[in-house]
Design an enzyme around this catalytic site. Structure first.
Site, PDB file in Angstrom:
ATOM      1  N   MET A  10       2.945   4.858 -33.040  1.00 10.32           N
ATOM      2  CA  MET A  10       1.556   5.129 -33.565  1.00 10.32           C
ATOM      3  C   MET A  10       2.045   6.269 -34.787  1.00 10.32           C
ATOM      4  SD  MET A  10      -0.824   5.115 -30.321  1.00 10.32           S
ATOM      5  CE  MET A  10       0.748   5.693 -29.398  1.00 10.32           C
ATOM      6  N   HIS A  46       6.043   2.726 -20.744  1.00 11.70           N
ATOM      7  CA  HIS A  46       5.296   2.647 -22.294  1.00 11.70           C
ATOM      8  C   HIS A  46       5.287   4.174 -22.712  1.00 11.70           C
ATOM      9  CE1 HIS A  46       2.695   0.878 -25.115  1.00 11.70           C
ATOM     10  NE2 HIS A  46       1.936   2.061 -25.119  1.00 11.70           N
ATOM     11  N   SER A  73       1.972   4.315 -18.991  1.00  8.20           N
ATOM     12  CA  SER A  73       2.272   5.088 -20.103  1.00  8.20           C
ATOM     13  C   SER A  73       2.361   6.625 -19.563  1.00  8.20           C
ATOM     14  CB  SER A  73       1.076   4.913 -21.006  1.00  8.20           C
ATOM     15  OG  SER A  73       1.036   6.157 -21.838  1.00  8.20           O
ATOM     16  N   MET A  77       3.303   9.402 -31.451  1.00  9.53           N
ATOM     17  CA  MET A  77       2.025   9.773 -32.190  1.00  9.53           C
ATOM     18  C   MET A  77       2.551  10.901 -33.295  1.00  9.53           C
ATOM     19  SD  MET A  77      -0.974   9.812 -29.876  1.00  9.53           S
ATOM     20  CE  MET A  77      -0.974   8.693 -28.478  1.00  9.53           C
ATOM     21  N   ASP A 101      -3.546  -2.252 -24.183  1.00  9.36           N
ATOM     22  CA  ASP A 101      -3.400  -0.788 -23.939  1.00  9.36           C
ATOM     23  C   ASP A 101      -4.621  -0.039 -24.253  1.00  9.36           C
ATOM     24  OD1 ASP A 101      -2.132   1.596 -24.174  1.00  9.36           O
ATOM     25  OD2 ASP A 101      -1.144   1.396 -25.936  1.00  9.36           O
ATOM     26  N   HIS A 120       6.088   2.793 -28.206  1.00 11.11           N
ATOM     27  CA  HIS A 120       4.790   2.134 -29.004  1.00 11.11           C
ATOM     28  C   HIS A 120       4.672   3.404 -30.349  1.00 11.11           C
ATOM     29  CE1 HIS A 120       0.180   2.078 -29.152  1.00 11.11           C
ATOM     30  NE2 HIS A 120       0.718   1.440 -30.238  1.00 11.11           N
ATOM     31  N   MET A 123      -4.674  -3.461 -28.934  1.00 12.09           N
ATOM     32  CA  MET A 123      -5.190  -2.077 -28.566  1.00 12.09           C
ATOM     33  C   MET A 123      -6.596  -2.552 -28.172  1.00 12.09           C
ATOM     34  SD  MET A 123      -2.956   0.374 -28.804  1.00 12.09           S
ATOM     35  CE  MET A 123      -3.986   1.764 -28.542  1.00 12.09           C
ATOM     36  N   ASP A 143       4.271   6.705 -25.707  1.00 13.90           N
ATOM     37  CA  ASP A 143       3.523   6.678 -27.020  1.00 13.90           C
ATOM     38  C   ASP A 143       3.956   7.735 -28.141  1.00 13.90           C
ATOM     39  OD1 ASP A 143       1.382   4.676 -26.386  1.00 13.90           O
ATOM     40  OD2 ASP A 143       1.086   5.918 -24.752  1.00 13.90           O
TER      41      ASP A 143
HETATM   42  C1  DX5 Z   1      -3.419   5.413 -26.661  1.00  9.88           C
HETATM   43  C2  DX5 Z   1      -2.110   5.154 -26.139  1.00  9.88           C
HETATM   44  C3  DX5 Z   1      -2.088   4.476 -24.668  1.00  9.88           C
HETATM   45  C4  DX5 Z   1      -2.663   5.323 -23.912  1.00  9.88           C
HETATM   46  C5  DX5 Z   1      -3.494   4.627 -22.867  1.00  9.88           C
HETATM   47  O1  DX5 Z   1      -3.324   5.675 -28.188  1.00  9.88           O
HETATM   48  O2  DX5 Z   1      -1.372   3.949 -27.026  1.00  9.88           O
HETATM   49  O3  DX5 Z   1      -0.713   3.872 -24.439  1.00  9.88           O
HETATM   50  O4  DX5 Z   1      -1.582   6.111 -22.954  1.00  9.88           O
HETATM   51  O5  DX5 Z   1      -4.020   5.452 -21.856  1.00  9.88           O
HETATM   52  P1  DX5 Z   1      -5.220   4.975 -20.657  1.00  9.88           P
HETATM   53  O6  DX5 Z   1      -4.649   4.071 -20.155  1.00  9.88           O
HETATM   54  O7  DX5 Z   1      -5.454   6.118 -20.103  1.00  9.88           O
HETATM   55  O8  DX5 Z   1      -6.150   4.616 -21.711  1.00  9.88           O
HETATM   56 ZN    ZN Z   2       0.414   2.839 -25.915  1.00 10.33          ZN
END
Ligand code: DX5
Ligand code: ZN
Length: 221
Positions: free
Chosen positions: A68, A33, A8, A37, A175, A66, A137, A35
């Site tokens: 969010m 990956h 990620s 948000m 994740d 992903h 998750m 993210d």
């Molecule tokens: C959290 C994200 C993850 C995040 C994971 O909301 O969806 O993808 O980057 O990070 P680590 O591996 O550090 O927990």
């Molecule tokens: Zn993620």
């Protein structure tokens, strides 16, 4: 199923994303990956479609996006155009999950569904036959570097059992809080797509961390 490592970029250097992607290519990451948000579904605000478009011009890696975000249906076209290969939406973020999955697939993209830790597997039972992947998750979404929540392993097992019972083929992605120990538990429970952010990028050696993660699970399947 083939084990895939999906670093990620949330924990990478945002001022140097082009080079961070190069490092992942050299390290033979299976997916990257990304993210997204929105400050609503989760508190944090991160990357939007324009950034994904710029990254696309600099990488041939598989983009695992992903989302969010609340009401992801509003944003699908933009992320399709930006070059996403897979789009994952949260079951909690939309009223019309079936329609949303069909919409993503209509653009020829992989469509996946994510569940927050507290959301039960039965919420998505009816769509398991039409998704490419289920993202379990293993922390509450929003930030990297959090601690793995152990009860999520039961959900991975339930999904793997349902997949076998129903003769389905969706992949199971995990994740959050993945390290050299939790990866073993997740793969033993039935996960095969492994997202890792801080573990990969905070180590200072991306290739080596990916190699260590692979070595922990290569004998398990
Ligand atoms: C959290 C994200 C993850 C995040 C994971 O909301 O969806 O993808 O980057 O990070 P680590 O591996 O550090 O927990
Ligand atoms: Zn993620």
């Amino acid at each position: 199923m083939q084990i895939k490592i999906a670093p990620s970029i949330l924990s990478s250097d945002f001022a140097d994303l082009k080079n961070e992607l190069k490092k992942l290519e050299l390290a033979k990451a299976d997916l990257v990956h990304i993210d997204v948000m929105d400050g609503n579904f989760v508190d944090n605000i991160t990357i939007g479609a324009p950034v994904v478009s710029s990254l696309r011009k600099n990488s041939t890696l598989f983009f695992d996006v992903h989302l969010m975000v609340l009401h992801p249906e509003k944003h699908i076209e933009k992320f399709v155009q930006s070059g996403a290969d897979n789009i994952t939406v949260h079951a909690e973020a939309t009223y019309h999950l079936d329609a949303l999955i069909s919409k993503i697939k209509s653009f020829g993209k992989k469509a996946s569904v994510a569940l927050n830790p507290a959301t039960p597997v039965y919420m998505i039972e009816n769509v398991l036959g039409i998704v490419d992947m289920v993202l379990v998750m293993t922390v509450n979404p929003g930030y990297g570097g959090q601690k793995f929540i152990p009860y999520t392993l039961k959900k991975i097992e339930m999904l793997a059992n349902l997949r076998e019972k129903e003769g389905l083929s969706f992949e199971i992605e995990v994740d959050g809080g993945i390290n050299e120990e939790t990866i073993v538990d997740c793969v033993n429970a039935g996960a095969n797509v492994i997202v890792a952010g801080s573990y990969v990028f905070d180590s200072g050696d991306v290739s080596k961390s990916i190699e260590i993660l692979r070595s922990k699970v290569q004998s398990l399947r």
